[in-house]
Design a protein around this motif. Structure first.
Motif, PDB file in Angstrom:
ATOM      1  N   TRP A  93       0.837  -1.201   0.000  1.00  0.00           N
ATOM      2  CA  TRP A  93       0.000   0.000   0.000  1.00  0.00           C
ATOM      3  C   TRP A  93       0.871   1.249   0.000  1.00  0.00           C
ATOM      4  CZ3 TRP A  93       0.820   3.163   4.159  1.00  0.00           C
ATOM      5  CH2 TRP A  93       1.168   2.597   5.391  1.00  0.00           C
ATOM      6  N   ASP A  94       0.305   2.328  -0.521  1.00  0.00           N
ATOM      7  CA  ASP A  94       0.974   3.630  -0.584  1.00  0.00           C
ATOM      8  C   ASP A  94       0.016   4.665  -0.016  1.00  0.00           C
ATOM      9  OD1 ASP A  94       3.499   3.120  -2.443  1.00  0.00           O
ATOM     10  OD2 ASP A  94       1.784   2.084  -3.355  1.00  0.00           O
ATOM     11  N   ARG A  95       0.568   5.651   0.716  1.00  0.00           N
ATOM     12  CA  ARG A  95      -0.298   6.649   1.330  1.00  0.00           C
ATOM     13  C   ARG A  95       0.438   7.975   1.484  1.00  0.00           C
ATOM     14  NH1 ARG A  95      -4.802   6.683   4.616  1.00  0.00           N
ATOM     15  NH2 ARG A  95      -4.957   8.569   5.880  1.00  0.00           N
ATOM     16  N   PRO A  96      -0.073   9.079   0.890  1.00  0.00           N
ATOM     17  CA  PRO A  96       0.485  10.403   1.193  1.00  0.00           C
ATOM     18  C   PRO A  96       0.038  10.830   2.591  1.00  0.00           C
ATOM     19  CG  PRO A  96      -1.405  10.619  -0.260  1.00  0.00           C
ATOM     20  CD  PRO A  96      -1.173   9.146  -0.106  1.00  0.00           C
ATOM     21  N   ILE A  97       0.887  11.558   3.304  1.00  0.00           N
ATOM     22  CA  ILE A  97       0.539  12.034   4.640  1.00  0.00           C
ATOM     23  C   ILE A  97       0.944  13.497   4.777  1.00  0.00           C
ATOM     24  CG2 ILE A  97       0.813   9.758   5.711  1.00  0.00           C
ATOM     25  CD1 ILE A  97       3.551  10.687   6.751  1.00  0.00           C
ATOM     26  N   ASP A  98       0.344  14.201   5.747  1.00  0.00           N
ATOM     27  CA  ASP A  98       0.806  15.545   6.055  1.00  0.00           C
ATOM     28  C   ASP A  98       2.237  15.464   6.556  1.00  0.00           C
ATOM     29  OD1 ASP A  98      -1.648  16.621   5.405  1.00  0.00           O
ATOM     30  OD2 ASP A  98      -2.416  16.475   7.460  1.00  0.00           O
ATOM     31  N   PRO A  99       3.092  16.430   6.236  1.00  0.00           N
ATOM     32  CA  PRO A  99       4.504  16.349   6.624  1.00  0.00           C
ATOM     33  C   PRO A  99       4.671  16.046   8.107  1.00  0.00           C
ATOM     34  CG  PRO A  99       4.165  18.197   5.139  1.00  0.00           C
ATOM     35  CD  PRO A  99       2.800  17.660   5.466  1.00  0.00           C
ATOM     36  N   ALA A 100       5.346  14.957   8.413  1.00  0.00           N
ATOM     37  CA  ALA A 100       5.510  14.496   9.794  1.00  0.00           C
ATOM     38  C   ALA A 100       6.992  14.465  10.151  1.00  0.00           C
ATOM     39  CB  ALA A 100       4.910  13.110   9.969  1.00  0.00           C
ATOM     40  N   ASP A 101       7.305  14.984  11.340  1.00  0.00           N
ATOM     41  CA  ASP A 101       8.686  14.944  11.821  1.00  0.00           C
ATOM     42  C   ASP A 101       9.053  13.556  12.330  1.00  0.00           C
ATOM     43  OD1 ASP A 101       9.769  17.959  12.010  1.00  0.00           O
ATOM     44  OD2 ASP A 101       7.632  17.912  12.476  1.00  0.00           O
ATOM     45  N   ASN A 102       8.062  12.829  12.842  1.00  0.00           N
ATOM     46  CA  ASN A 102       8.319  11.490  13.364  1.00  0.00           C
ATOM     47  C   ASN A 102       7.280  10.514  12.836  1.00  0.00           C
ATOM     48  OD1 ASN A 102      10.586  11.486  15.457  1.00  0.00           O
ATOM     49  ND2 ASN A 102       9.382  13.249  16.112  1.00  0.00           N
ATOM     50  N   VAL A 103       7.748   9.376  12.354  1.00  0.00           N
ATOM     51  CA  VAL A 103       6.894   8.233  12.043  1.00  0.00           C
ATOM     52  C   VAL A 103       7.369   7.121  12.965  1.00  0.00           C
ATOM     53  CG1 VAL A 103       6.246   6.520  10.329  1.00  0.00           C
ATOM     54  CG2 VAL A 103       6.438   8.930   9.674  1.00  0.00           C
ATOM     55  N   VAL A 104       6.529   6.735  13.920  1.00  0.00           N
ATOM     56  CA  VAL A 104       6.959   5.857  15.008  1.00  0.00           C
ATOM     57  C   VAL A 104       6.392   4.462  14.818  1.00  0.00           C
ATOM     58  CG1 VAL A 104       7.117   5.606  17.508  1.00  0.00           C
ATOM     59  CG2 VAL A 104       6.903   7.902  16.501  1.00  0.00           C
ATOM     60  N   VAL A 105       7.274   3.473  14.779  1.00  0.00           N
ATOM     61  CA  VAL A 105       6.899   2.065  14.714  1.00  0.00           C
ATOM     62  C   VAL A 105       7.753   1.342  15.747  1.00  0.00           C
ATOM     63  CG1 VAL A 105       6.712   0.004  13.281  1.00  0.00           C
ATOM     64  CG2 VAL A 105       6.381   2.255  12.264  1.00  0.00           C
ATOM     65  N   SER A 106       7.167   0.420  16.488  1.00  0.00           N
ATOM     66  CA  SER A 106       7.911  -0.296  17.513  1.00  0.00           C
ATOM     67  C   SER A 106       8.930  -1.240  16.896  1.00  0.00           C
ATOM     68  CB  SER A 106       6.948  -1.090  18.409  1.00  0.00           C
ATOM     69  OG  SER A 106       7.669  -1.891  19.325  1.00  0.00           O
ATOM     70  N   GLU A 107      10.068  -1.421  17.589  1.00  0.00           N
ATOM     71  CA  GLU A 107      11.058  -2.409  17.175  1.00  0.00           C
ATOM     72  C   GLU A 107      10.700  -3.803  17.671  1.00  0.00           C
ATOM     73  OE1 GLU A 107      14.870  -1.138  18.445  1.00  0.00           O
ATOM     74  OE2 GLU A 107      14.888   0.673  17.210  1.00  0.00           O
ATOM     75  N   ASP A 108       9.733  -3.895  18.564  1.00  0.00           N
ATOM     76  CA  ASP A 108       9.291  -5.182  19.085  1.00  0.00           C
ATOM     77  C   ASP A 108       8.241  -5.765  18.150  1.00  0.00           C
ATOM     78  OD1 ASP A 108       8.309  -7.342  20.446  1.00  0.00           O
ATOM     79  OD2 ASP A 108       7.991  -6.292  22.342  1.00  0.00           O
ATOM     80  N   PRO A 109       8.481  -6.961  17.582  1.00  0.00           N
ATOM     81  CA  PRO A 109       7.502  -7.534  16.647  1.00  0.00           C
ATOM     82  C   PRO A 109       6.095  -7.630  17.221  1.00  0.00           C
ATOM     83  CG  PRO A 109       9.542  -8.786  16.590  1.00  0.00           C
ATOM     84  CD  PRO A 109       9.673  -7.808  17.730  1.00  0.00           C
TER      85      PRO A 109
END
Length: 435
Positions: free
Chosen positions: A195-211
């Motif tokens: 999937w592809d998605r445009p977003i409003d300009p974000a300083d942080n995109v946060v995803v956990s390192e824990d699966p």
């Protein structure tokens, strides 16, 4: 790679076992302490006692660059070395020391993100540098995926690699201020877009390192807008405007245990705010100072900064205890291994995670490493050439130490990968199976 034996490890370099260390008294918080990330000073040892017979010796070794640091990952040890004009990445088999692959690539050693779940390495094909608000930001404009076992390039796509799981890789497009303006989730095996998605300009995109937590993405803008997306399809689950603008610090916001932790800085005051990830509901706040990061410490939530470890009740954010330490390693049985680096030689101790009460300090002039979260090894440096690291089993309940053997290297460079210990010194990598 030839196996190197150390010979008689009962040589006079070994030291007499000291008496068990007394339980650590609770340390006051009046003096500041330095940041500690498990780097301890080498200390001279004396004594003439004969140790118990060794139970292991060095498995293999390799000559590496003087400034090179080995990175164990998915059954290999990756070493980046060479000159700026001739950069080389070498992958050694962790068990045997045989070279699995070599790559001469001046970009690869400077930026490599390993993902153990997919057994792949991600590196930018191109690196861009921008100046933002008086600081320098680096990011990749393209990402390539390499097979960790062979070094073979599997695919490359536009976008900066932001996160990876066993099956997918999240890529982001950045603007001239390094803000992320678009997201792309691709398949880890071949880079096919999911999937592809445009977003409003974000300083942080946060995803956990824990699966276990990699099911959500939280976007944070400079204007204080938070948005939670579902990882699998990019659907919006929640949005909210926080009460003051989000500020990016050295330690950024995190996802942990189904919660989003935002870090806000107002002068000398730092506020850690916990939100429910799916709803972005404000759960609790904790006020401290400096840059912080959160860590799962078993029954408590650890908030670490450069000189303190604070234990919070995960449900309420209530402070339970605080100790002068910038580093905490969770152990089994509800314990933590912490380090107080206020002195010239860092002092380590095992404490009860629920109360902060000290179980025992580590012996003086030693470094403690944890194997499998419960078995503790005590490392010490010898003082006569060739310099070696003595290794003993240490029991924090009794203070008893049982000498196991020694390897060449320095204790402040040693690290564990499973049951193998890697030590370096004088341009040499030593690997030992500690059982």
């Amino acid at each position: 790679m030839a196996i190197i034996e150390l010979g008689d490890v009962s040589a006079p370099d070994f030291v007499e076992e000291p008496a068990p260390a007394p339980p650590l008294r609770r340390i006051g918080l009046r003096r500041p302490v330095a940041a500690v990330l498990a780097v301890l000073a080498a200390v001279a040892l004396t004594g003439s006692g004969r140790p118990a017979p060794p139970s292991f010796a060095e498995s293999w070794s390799a000559e590496i660059g003087l400034d090179s640091w080995p990175y164990p990952f998915a059954g290999i040890v990756l070493v980046n070395q060479g000159t700026p004009e001739n950069q080389e990445s070498v992958a050694y088999d962790l068990g045997t020391g045989q070279v699995r692959w070599r790559l001469h690539d001046k970009e690869l050693p400077s930026w490599l993100n390993p993902d153990p779940d997919s057994n792949q390495l991600y590196a930018p094909a191109k690196i861009r540098t921008v100046e933002v608000d008086g600081g320098t930001t680096y990011f990749g404009t393209d990402t390539r995926a390499l097979d960790a076992g062979t070094g073979t390039e599997l695919w490359r796509r536009s976008g900066d690699e932001l996160a990876a799981t066993a099956g997918e890789v999240l890529l982001g497009d950045r603007d001239d201020r390094a803000r992320i303006t678009g997201l792309h989730l691709v398949r880890a095996t071949d880079g096919t877009a999911l999937w592809d998605r445009p977003i409003d300009p974000a300083d942080n995109v946060v995803v956990s390192e824990d699966p276990a937590d990699t099911t959500r993405i939280v976007l944070a803008t400079a204007a204080g807008r938070l948005t939670t997306l579902r990882y699998t399809d990019g659907a919006v689950l929640a949005t909210r405007q926080v009460d003051r603008p989000h500020t990016q610090l050295t330690w950024g916001p995190q996802l942990l245990g189904g919660r989003f932790f935002d870090v806000r800085h107002d002068g000398a005051v730092t506020t850690l705010v916990a939100y429910g990830t799916d709803s972005l509901t404000d759960l609790w706040r904790f006020t401290t100072t400096g840059d912080v990061y959160v860590q799962n410490c078993g029954p408590v939530l650890c908030v670490n900064d450069t000189h303190l470890t604070t234990a919070l009740d995960p449900a309420t954010g209530t402070r339970l205890w605080q100790l002068p330490s910038g580093d905490a390693t969770p152990l089994t049985n509800g314990r933590l291994l912490i380090a107080d680096s206020r002195q010239i030689a860092t002092e380590q101790a095992v404490v009860d995670a629920r109360t902060g009460r000290a179980v025992r300090t580590a012996p003086p002039h030693s470094r403690i490493l944890a194997v499998d979260g419960d078995r503790l090894l005590e490392l010490r440096d010898t003082t006569t050439a060739p310099y070696r690291v003595t290794i003993a089993r240490w029991d924090p309940d009794t203070g008893r130490r049982t000498l196991l053997g020694a390897v060449l290297g320095r204790s402040d460079t040693c690290q564990l990968s499973g049951h193998r210990m890697l030590c370096t010194g004088a341009g040499r990598l030593s690997v030992t199976d500690v059982g």
